[in-house]
Design a protein around this motif. Structure first.
Motif, PDB file in Angstrom:
ATOM      1  N   PRO A 156       0.809  -1.227   0.000  1.00  0.00           N
ATOM      2  CA  PRO A 156       0.000   0.000   0.000  1.00  0.00           C
ATOM      3  C   PRO A 156       0.842   1.278   0.000  1.00  0.00           C
ATOM      4  O   PRO A 156       0.383   2.331  -0.432  1.00  0.00           O
ATOM      5  N   GLU A 157       2.081   1.178   0.485  1.00  0.00           N
ATOM      6  CA  GLU A 157       2.983   2.330   0.468  1.00  0.00           C
ATOM      7  C   GLU A 157       4.413   1.837   0.253  1.00  0.00           C
ATOM      8  O   GLU A 157       4.725   0.659   0.458  1.00  0.00           O
ATOM      9  N   ASN A 158       5.274   2.735  -0.165  1.00  0.00           N
ATOM     10  CA  ASN A 158       6.655   2.378  -0.460  1.00  0.00           C
ATOM     11  C   ASN A 158       7.396   1.951   0.810  1.00  0.00           C
ATOM     12  O   ASN A 158       7.420   2.667   1.799  1.00  0.00           O
ATOM     13  N   ARG A 159       8.002   0.757   0.745  1.00  0.00           N
ATOM     14  CA  ARG A 159       8.699   0.216   1.914  1.00  0.00           C
ATOM     15  C   ARG A 159      10.192   0.016   1.657  1.00  0.00           C
ATOM     16  O   ARG A 159      10.942  -0.287   2.570  1.00  0.00           O
ATOM     17  N   GLY A 160      10.636   0.157   0.436  1.00  0.00           N
ATOM     18  CA  GLY A 160      12.057   0.011   0.135  1.00  0.00           C
ATOM     19  C   GLY A 160      12.343  -1.234  -0.691  1.00  0.00           C
ATOM     20  O   GLY A 160      11.655  -2.257  -0.571  1.00  0.00           O
ATOM     21  N   LYS A 161      13.383  -1.136  -1.524  1.00  0.00           N
ATOM     22  CA  LYS A 161      13.716  -2.254  -2.402  1.00  0.00           C
ATOM     23  C   LYS A 161      14.070  -3.512  -1.617  1.00  0.00           C
ATOM     24  O   LYS A 161      13.740  -4.628  -2.031  1.00  0.00           O
ATOM     25  N   GLY A 162      14.737  -3.335  -0.480  1.00  0.00           N
ATOM     26  CA  GLY A 162      15.102  -4.499   0.326  1.00  0.00           C
ATOM     27  C   GLY A 162      13.895  -5.289   0.785  1.00  0.00           C
ATOM     28  O   GLY A 162      13.884  -6.523   0.731  1.00  0.00           O
ATOM     29  N   VAL A 163      12.873  -4.589   1.242  1.00  0.00           N
ATOM     30  CA  VAL A 163      11.642  -5.256   1.684  1.00  0.00           C
ATOM     31  C   VAL A 163      10.964  -5.947   0.503  1.00  0.00           C
ATOM     32  O   VAL A 163      10.469  -7.075   0.623  1.00  0.00           O
ATOM     33  N   ALA A 164      10.951  -5.266  -0.649  1.00  0.00           N
ATOM     34  CA  ALA A 164      10.337  -5.854  -1.854  1.00  0.00           C
ATOM     35  C   ALA A 164      11.056  -7.135  -2.259  1.00  0.00           C
ATOM     36  O   ALA A 164      10.421  -8.143  -2.603  1.00  0.00           O
ATOM     37  N   LEU A 165      12.385  -7.117  -2.222  1.00  0.00           N
ATOM     38  CA  LEU A 165      13.148  -8.312  -2.588  1.00  0.00           C
ATOM     39  C   LEU A 165      12.898  -9.445  -1.593  1.00  0.00           C
ATOM     40  O   LEU A 165      12.714 -10.600  -1.993  1.00  0.00           O
ATOM     41  N   LYS A 166      12.864  -9.120  -0.302  1.00  0.00           N
ATOM     42  CA  LYS A 166      12.633 -10.168   0.700  1.00  0.00           C
ATOM     43  C   LYS A 166      11.255 -10.796   0.534  1.00  0.00           C
ATOM     44  O   LYS A 166      11.089 -12.009   0.727  1.00  0.00           O
ATOM     45  N   GLU A 167      10.264  -9.974   0.171  1.00  0.00           N
ATOM     46  CA  GLU A 167       8.921 -10.505  -0.082  1.00  0.00           C
ATOM     47  C   GLU A 167       8.947 -11.431  -1.292  1.00  0.00           C
ATOM     48  O   GLU A 167       8.321 -12.501  -1.297  1.00  0.00           O
ATOM     49  N   GLY A 168       9.680 -11.023  -2.332  1.00  0.00           N
ATOM     50  CA  GLY A 168       9.807 -11.867  -3.520  1.00  0.00           C
ATOM     51  C   GLY A 168      10.503 -13.178  -3.211  1.00  0.00           C
ATOM     52  O   GLY A 168      10.065 -14.252  -3.658  1.00  0.00           O
ATOM     53  N   PHE A 169      11.603 -13.124  -2.436  1.00  0.00           N
ATOM     54  CA  PHE A 169      12.320 -14.349  -2.057  1.00  0.00           C
ATOM     55  C   PHE A 169      11.406 -15.283  -1.260  1.00  0.00           C
ATOM     56  O   PHE A 169      11.374 -16.495  -1.497  1.00  0.00           O
ATOM     57  N   LYS A 170      10.684 -14.706  -0.305  1.00  0.00           N
ATOM     58  CA  LYS A 170       9.810 -15.496   0.566  1.00  0.00           C
ATOM     59  C   LYS A 170       8.763 -16.244  -0.253  1.00  0.00           C
ATOM     60  O   LYS A 170       8.529 -17.448  -0.031  1.00  0.00           O
ATOM     61  N   HIS A 171       8.167 -15.548  -1.202  1.00  0.00           N
ATOM     62  CA  HIS A 171       7.126 -16.198  -2.000  1.00  0.00           C
ATOM     63  C   HIS A 171       7.731 -17.230  -2.945  1.00  0.00           C
ATOM     64  O   HIS A 171       7.142 -18.308  -3.152  1.00  0.00           O
ATOM     65  N   ALA A 172       8.892 -16.928  -3.521  1.00  0.00           N
ATOM     66  CA  ALA A 172       9.552 -17.876  -4.425  1.00  0.00           C
ATOM     67  C   ALA A 172       9.893 -19.172  -3.694  1.00  0.00           C
ATOM     68  O   ALA A 172       9.711 -20.277  -4.233  1.00  0.00           O
ATOM     69  N   ILE A 173      10.369 -19.046  -2.456  1.00  0.00           N
ATOM     70  CA  ILE A 173      10.699 -20.233  -1.661  1.00  0.00           C
ATOM     71  C   ILE A 173       9.441 -21.041  -1.349  1.00  0.00           C
ATOM     72  O   ILE A 173       9.455 -22.275  -1.392  1.00  0.00           O
ATOM     73  N   SER A 174       8.326 -20.347  -1.071  1.00  0.00           N
ATOM     74  CA  SER A 174       7.066 -21.051  -0.778  1.00  0.00           C
ATOM     75  C   SER A 174       6.544 -21.818  -1.987  1.00  0.00           C
ATOM     76  O   SER A 174       5.802 -22.790  -1.840  1.00  0.00           O
ATOM     77  N   LEU A 175       6.953 -21.376  -3.186  1.00  0.00           N
ATOM     78  CA  LEU A 175       6.538 -22.056  -4.422  1.00  0.00           C
ATOM     79  C   LEU A 175       7.560 -23.092  -4.881  1.00  0.00           C
ATOM     80  O   LEU A 175       7.466 -23.614  -5.993  1.00  0.00           O
ATOM     81  N   ASP A 176       8.540 -23.363  -4.018  1.00  0.00           N
ATOM     82  CA  ASP A 176       9.567 -24.388  -4.260  1.00  0.00           C
ATOM     83  C   ASP A 176      10.532 -24.050  -5.394  1.00  0.00           C
ATOM     84  O   ASP A 176      11.136 -24.952  -5.986  1.00  0.00           O
ATOM     85  N   TYR A 177      10.682 -22.773  -5.690  1.00  0.00           N
ATOM     86  CA  TYR A 177      11.733 -22.395  -6.633  1.00  0.00           C
ATOM     87  C   TYR A 177      13.075 -22.530  -5.916  1.00  0.00           C
ATOM     88  O   TYR A 177      13.180 -22.295  -4.713  1.00  0.00           O
ATOM     89  N   GLN A 178      14.112 -22.899  -6.652  1.00  0.00           N
ATOM     90  CA  GLN A 178      15.432 -23.087  -6.063  1.00  0.00           C
ATOM     91  C   GLN A 178      16.360 -21.901  -6.343  1.00  0.00           C
ATOM     92  O   GLN A 178      17.351 -21.700  -5.633  1.00  0.00           O
ATOM     93  N   PHE A 179      16.024 -21.134  -7.384  1.00  0.00           N
ATOM     94  CA  PHE A 179      16.833 -19.969  -7.742  1.00  0.00           C
ATOM     95  C   PHE A 179      15.908 -18.828  -8.158  1.00  0.00           C
ATOM     96  O   PHE A 179      14.799 -19.052  -8.647  1.00  0.00           O
ATOM     97  N   ALA A 180      16.392 -17.611  -7.942  1.00  0.00           N
ATOM     98  CA  ALA A 180      15.623 -16.436  -8.356  1.00  0.00           C
ATOM     99  C   ALA A 180      16.554 -15.465  -9.078  1.00  0.00           C
ATOM    100  O   ALA A 180      17.625 -15.134  -8.570  1.00  0.00           O
ATOM    101  N   ILE A 181      16.119 -15.036 -10.253  1.00  0.00           N
ATOM    102  CA  ILE A 181      16.815 -13.975 -10.973  1.00  0.00           C
ATOM    103  C   ILE A 181      16.073 -12.683 -10.677  1.00  0.00           C
ATOM    104  O   ILE A 181      14.855 -12.613 -10.833  1.00  0.00           O
TER     105      ILE A 181
END
Length: 400
Positions: free
Chosen positions: A71-96
């Motif tokens: 809902p509001e800007n939280r920073g690139k670091g937070v965005a990346l951590k959210e992306g990593f978290k979801h990728a891991i939950s979907l059983d991806y082994q690598f993220a570009i």
């Protein structure tokens, strides 16, 4: 989809790779980046970091892709951590990860995939290396990158050409076990340093880069973000000297055994006898000097600055281990009296019980540095003759 793109798409699926795209107010370039990535894969996770421009409307065209909207800007670091978290939950082994500001070319993704495929262990973090010398690269970006590269080398011993590029391939099995604390651009530095500390290979790979100021929107705030990065590097350097480097040295000794460690890391080093001897001299000088609490930081910093052997210098700086400190203090006081031509009165018993309570500070300091100089000269000289003899003997054995 062309035949080559279809082949890459299959490899991406087989290697369980996804592409994470964090975005914040990049409405002019976002669609081009998304369409470019979609030519290669649908394994895309988009994190909209509170954009206030037309980003949300653009993303409505891509509802078939995984999307997260802050809902509001939280920073690139937070965005990346959210992306990593979801990728891991979907059983991806690598993220570009690829930036959405248009500076990266999605058609470089196959190079990451091919490099990953060729890596046998698959424990690797690949950072896209931009040509920072090409025309159009902002001066602040070039300087910031050199600054970051230098501190990464100090913190890990690894030399890279580009440590700030956001176009990367991350090993998620490593990422999920890291404790990451930062929230802005500095997270990308925190990740690669802590990944390297896990003994994971961190390497560069050449990529294309475009800086089109007519459409590119950069959210890097030179003063605030540079300050945050500097604070992070200060903390990481502190951890390097007091924890990471000593831990790595101790683990190396435990893994190899003391005899093998001495033979391979000290005696078997490719450094010249002169360089090894100077490393010993530096370690002994710092160890005997009255710089309690700072010896580890100083010896490693100076070894790096003087391009000496860090392992040897650190090992010999431990002449000041706690059991030896009272004897070093007493020797310093005796030498101080000799150099200054004065006689002081102190009790050895009292010194052994409370050696930090030094009333004769001037005498102690003069004697301490005298002891450091003598010790460095003696140990360095012995080391030089020993390593010279060892090298000749080693060469003779090889020739027999």
């Amino acid at each position: 989809m062309s035949l080559n793109n279809e082949l890459i798409n299959n490899k991406i699926s087989q290697l369980h790779v996804c592409v994470i795209i964090p975005t914040y107010n990049n409405q002019h370039t976002l669609k081009r980046v998304l369409d470019g990535v979609l030519e290669l894969t649908n394994n895309i996770i988009i994190v909209n970091d509170g954009s206030t421009d037309g980003t949300s409307n653009i993303l409505k065209e891509y509802q078939h892709l995984q999307q997260f909207h802050f809902p509001e800007n939280r920073g690139k670091g937070v965005a990346l951590k959210e992306g990593f978290k979801h990728a891991i939950s979907l059983d991806y082994q690598f993220a570009i990860t690829i930036d959405s500001d248009g500076q990266h070319f999605p058609n470089d993704i196959p190079h990451f995939i091919n490099a990953l495929e060729q890596n046998e262990t698959k424990d690797i973090l690949i950072i896209g290396s931009r040509n920072m010398e090409q025309e159009g690269v902002p001066g602040k970006s070039s300087f910031g990158n050199k600054f970051s590269n230098f501190w990464f080398w100090i913190e890990t011993g690894i030399k890279l050409k580009d440590t700030q590029s956001g176009f990367r391939l991350y090993p998620l099995n490593v990422i999920k076990n890291l404790k990451l604390y930062t929230t802005k651009f500095e997270l990308e530095i925190e990740v690669i340093v802590k990944t390297a500390w896990k003994d994971v290979e961190v390497k560069n790979m050449p990529i294309q880069v475009l800086y089109d100021e007519s459409e590119r929107v950069s959210h890097f705030r030179p003063f605030k973000d540079f300050t945050r990065i500097s604070i992070l590097n200060t903390w990481l350097v502190f951890l390097t000297f007091i924890y990471y480097f000593p831990r790595r040295l101790i683990r190396n000794i435990k893994k190899k055994g003391l005899k093998r460690f001495l033979a391979e890391d000290l005696l078997g080093s490719n450094d010249s006898p002169k360089k090894k001897a100077l490393s010993i001299a530096l370690g002994v000088f710092i160890g005997f000097s009255p710089l309690w609490g700072l010896q580890t930081i100083l010896v490693i910093s100076l070894a790096i600055f003087l391009k000496l052997n860090k392992t040897i210098a650190f090992a010999f700086s431990n002449v000041s281990l706690p059991p030896f400190i009272p004897f070093i203090v007493i020797a310093s006081l005796e030498l101080g009296q000799l150099v200054l031509g004065e006689k002081i009165s102190y009790s050895i018993e009292e010194m052994m019980e409370n050696f930090e309570a030094i009333e004769h500070l001037k005498t102690y300091l003069v004697g301490s540095f005298t002891l450091a100089i003598i010790g460095a000269a003696v140990f360095g000289s012995i080391g030089y003759f020993f390593f010279t003899f060892f090298n000749k003997k080693h060469v003779a054995l090889k020739n027999d």
